[in-house]
Write an enzyme that holds these catalytic residues in place. Structure first.
Site, PDB file in Angstrom:
ATOM      1  N   ARG A 192       0.816  -1.221   0.000  1.00 20.80           N
ATOM      2  CA  ARG A 192       0.000   0.000   0.000  1.00 20.80           C
ATOM      3  C   ARG A 192       0.846   1.266   0.000  1.00 20.80           C
ATOM      4  O   ARG A 192       0.469   2.255  -0.623  1.00 20.80           O
ATOM      5  CB  ARG A 192      -0.945  -0.012   1.193  1.00 20.80           C
ATOM      6  CG  ARG A 192      -2.046  -1.029   0.996  1.00 20.80           C
ATOM      7  CD  ARG A 192      -2.946  -1.114   2.177  1.00 20.80           C
ATOM      8  NE  ARG A 192      -4.113  -1.911   1.858  1.00 20.80           N
ATOM      9  CZ  ARG A 192      -4.906  -2.445   2.764  1.00 20.80           C
ATOM     10  NH1 ARG A 192      -4.658  -2.274   4.039  1.00 20.80           N
ATOM     11  NH2 ARG A 192      -5.954  -3.141   2.402  1.00 20.80           N
ATOM     12  N   LYS A 246     -16.514 -16.388   4.375  1.00 15.55           N
ATOM     13  CA  LYS A 246     -17.975 -16.360   4.531  1.00 15.55           C
ATOM     14  C   LYS A 246     -18.734 -15.975   3.279  1.00 15.55           C
ATOM     15  O   LYS A 246     -18.248 -15.192   2.463  1.00 15.55           O
ATOM     16  CB  LYS A 246     -18.330 -15.345   5.613  1.00 15.55           C
ATOM     17  CG  LYS A 246     -17.876 -15.754   6.982  1.00 15.55           C
ATOM     18  CD  LYS A 246     -18.238 -14.660   7.948  1.00 15.55           C
ATOM     19  CE  LYS A 246     -17.894 -15.052   9.372  1.00 15.55           C
ATOM     20  NZ  LYS A 246     -18.043 -13.910  10.260  1.00 15.55           N
ATOM     21  N   GLY A 298      -7.479  -7.958   0.372  1.00 17.13           N
ATOM     22  CA  GLY A 298      -6.247  -8.162   1.131  1.00 17.13           C
ATOM     23  C   GLY A 298      -5.729  -9.580   1.086  1.00 17.13           C
ATOM     24  O   GLY A 298      -4.545  -9.804   0.855  1.00 17.13           O
ATOM     25  N   GLY A 352     -13.021  -4.261  -0.109  1.00 21.51           N
ATOM     26  CA  GLY A 352     -14.419  -3.824  -0.172  1.00 21.51           C
ATOM     27  C   GLY A 352     -14.653  -2.796  -1.271  1.00 21.51           C
ATOM     28  O   GLY A 352     -15.661  -2.860  -1.988  1.00 21.51           O
TER      29      GLY A 352
HETATM   30  P1  AMP Z   1     -12.318 -13.152   3.755  1.00 20.97           P
HETATM   31  O1  AMP Z   1     -11.792 -12.111   4.719  1.00 20.97           O
HETATM   32  O2  AMP Z   1     -13.764 -13.434   3.904  1.00 20.97           O
HETATM   33  O3  AMP Z   1     -11.880 -12.903   2.334  1.00 20.97           O
HETATM   34  O4  AMP Z   1     -11.650 -14.504   4.224  1.00 20.97           O
HETATM   35  C1  AMP Z   1     -10.267 -14.744   4.194  1.00 20.97           C
HETATM   36  C2  AMP Z   1      -9.976 -15.801   5.190  1.00 20.97           C
HETATM   37  O5  AMP Z   1     -10.731 -16.961   4.871  1.00 20.97           O
HETATM   38  C3  AMP Z   1      -8.538 -16.237   5.203  1.00 20.97           C
HETATM   39  O6  AMP Z   1      -7.954 -15.804   6.398  1.00 20.97           O
HETATM   40  C4  AMP Z   1      -8.606 -17.764   5.135  1.00 20.97           C
HETATM   41  O7  AMP Z   1      -7.785 -18.384   6.081  1.00 20.97           O
HETATM   42  C5  AMP Z   1     -10.064 -18.041   5.445  1.00 20.97           C
HETATM   43  N1  AMP Z   1     -10.536 -19.328   4.896  1.00 20.97           N
HETATM   44  C6  AMP Z   1     -10.450 -19.760   3.636  1.00 20.97           C
HETATM   45  N2  AMP Z   1     -10.933 -21.007   3.522  1.00 20.97           N
HETATM   46  C7  AMP Z   1     -11.348 -21.384   4.742  1.00 20.97           C
HETATM   47  C8  AMP Z   1     -11.928 -22.576   5.271  1.00 20.97           C
HETATM   48  N3  AMP Z   1     -12.181 -23.624   4.495  1.00 20.97           N
HETATM   49  N4  AMP Z   1     -12.215 -22.609   6.601  1.00 20.97           N
HETATM   50  C9  AMP Z   1     -11.957 -21.554   7.378  1.00 20.97           C
HETATM   51  N5  AMP Z   1     -11.410 -20.389   6.925  1.00 20.97           N
HETATM   52  C10 AMP Z   1     -11.107 -20.310   5.632  1.00 20.97           C
END
Ligand code: AMP
Length: 417
Positions: free
Chosen positions: A34, A219, A375, A398
């Site tokens: 960044r 999620k 990120g 975002g």
């Molecule tokens: P996000 O901030 O929603 O883009 O999520 C990113 C995070 O999702 C990362 O820190 C990953 O470690 C986590 N992640 C990816 N796949 C999985 C999974 N199968 N179970 C739990 N966490 C996950």
């Protein structure tokens, strides 16, 4: 106004950048993407004989000051990269004298704007049992104070430059409200913003097909808007990461203790239905690397994503899924990637994300336009040392997703009005 047309000589520019960089426990920067992203704008203003008042937020401080989030920790790194000794104002509201004293070619970094609740314009310290009237009054009060806060920041400078794409989707004091204090000839986007807007436009208009989007991360809930929006644009939609298991459970699968949003099962089914209706090839993982603990050295086994034993959780995609994803990526001409395929921070669950990165690199070498944003996907690409094998890496998470959804970003709208 544009940054290339403005005459910065002898002028003071207040520049909003996104220096919200990750720090380790010793306050050392672990990823300076960044900071590097904002350098062209900052260097251009200094080279033209202007002076700089640089402002940013870092993290989510809840009080003033909150030294864990102090930008004093990055002054030396910014000085080194910018090639001038950057001065530091330890309170962003008490920088009048320091700003006034700035000479052409000099730079001043303000302390974390978010030490003040006014920056975000959200009330702080409201009692949990505050009444609705109290909440409304507190909101009104902070909005009025936000105007004053933004005016004070504006008073330091002759012109305003917004180069913080990462926060362009927020209508904060420094990203949007401040722009009201400058007329059209004295406010502009920085180079990074211009580049980001151009990259988003390559995805939104003039799409070369097939268009494959890969959405991962933890999620579904945070990505529903963009997923539904992408259904109207893409040919292939790959959904991976933690959200796989919400989809698997929604379709009657057994997911062990995998991450799942039970209140989003209907939404998952709706997305599957909409994909069919809109002729989008929805690609979900069919096999996964399941672990018996959320640890790098946990025991693992490859199993079907909808038949995970009790006590086990899916932490990465399996080999069959890697192949299916690669097939949908490698022949694409436009690619968007947001969110990892697994818990890539742990080496044993990074293989699926690496396979995605490899497929994207291959498609890019064959002429596809690939845009990586958010990120975690950027951290992924950097972890694999593959940043130079994709077309564009966005500094926005975002902000990028909202821009691709077609929303007008407040940070950009404020410059244009
Ligand atoms: P996000 O901030 O929603 O883009 O999520 C990113 C995070 O999702 C990362 O820190 C990953 O470690 C986590 N992640 C990816 N796949 C999985 C999974 N199968 N179970 C739990 N966490 C996950």
């Amino acid at each position: 106004m544009t940054i290339d047309n403005f005459k910065f000589a002898g002028k003071k520019a207040i520049v909003r950048v996104d220096f919200n960089v990750p720090l380790d426990e010793n306050g050392k920067i672990t990823d300076d993407t960044r900071i590097r992203g904002a350098l062209p704008t900052l260097k251009k203003i200094l080279a033209d004989g202007g002076s700089l008042i640089i402002m940013s937020h870092m993290g989510k401080p809840k009080k003033n000051p909150d030294m864990k989030f102090s930008l004093s920790q990055i002054v030396d790194a910014v000085s080194e990269k910018l090639g001038v000794k950057v001065q530091f104002a330890p309170d962003c509201m008490k920088a009048d004298d320091a700003a006034k004293a700035l000479k052409p070619g000099e730079a001043l970094l303000l302390e974390n704007l978010r030490f003040y609740a006014e920056e975000e314009g959200k009330p702080r310290g409201l009692a949990d049992d505050a009444s609705d009237e109290e909440k409304t009054a507190a909101k009104k009060d902070i909005k009025a104070k936000q105007q004053e806060f933004a005016k004070h920041l504006a008073s330091y400078a002759d012109c305003y430059v917004n180069d913080a794409f990462g926060t362009a989707h927020r209508a904060h004091a420094s990203t949007a409200v401040i722009a009201d204090s400058f007329d059209k000839d004295h406010k502009m986007l920085g180079y990074l913003m211009e580049k980001e807007v151009k990259a988003v436009n390559s995805i939104l208009s003039d799409i070369k097909r097939p268009f494959t989007a890969i959405m991962g991360g933890s999620k579904v809930s945070t990505k529903i808007g963009i997923i539904e929006n992408l259904l109207g644009k893409v040919d292939n939609l790959i959904l991976c990461g933690g959200m796989t298991y919400t989809f698997a459970k929604a379709q009657g699968g057994k997911i062990g203790k995998s991450i799942c949003e039970d209140d989003k099962l209907d939404i998952a089914l709706d997305i599957i239905k909409k994909a069919k209706e809109q002729n989008v090839n929805l690609v979900l993982g069919t096999d996964c690397v399941a672990a018996d603990d959320f640890k790098n050295d946990a025991n693992t086994q490859i199993c079907s994503s909808n038949d995970i034993p009790d006590g086990w959780e899916g932490l990465d995609i399996g080999p069959e899924t890697e192949k299916a994803f690669a097939a949908a990526i490698e022949n694409a001409k436009t690619i968007l990637w947001n969110g990892p395929a697994g818990v890539f921070e742990m080496d044993n669950f990074a293989k699926g994300s690496k396979a995605i990165a490899d497929a994207i690199a291959k498609a890019t070498a064959n002429g596809a336009f690939s845009l990586i944003g958010g990120g975690d996907s950027v951290a992924c690409i950097n972890k694999f040392g593959m940043a130079d094998q994709v077309s564009y890496i966005s500094t926005g998470g975002g902000a990028l997703l909202e821009a691709i959804e077609g929303k007008v970003l407040p940070g950009i709208a404020a410059i244009e009005k």
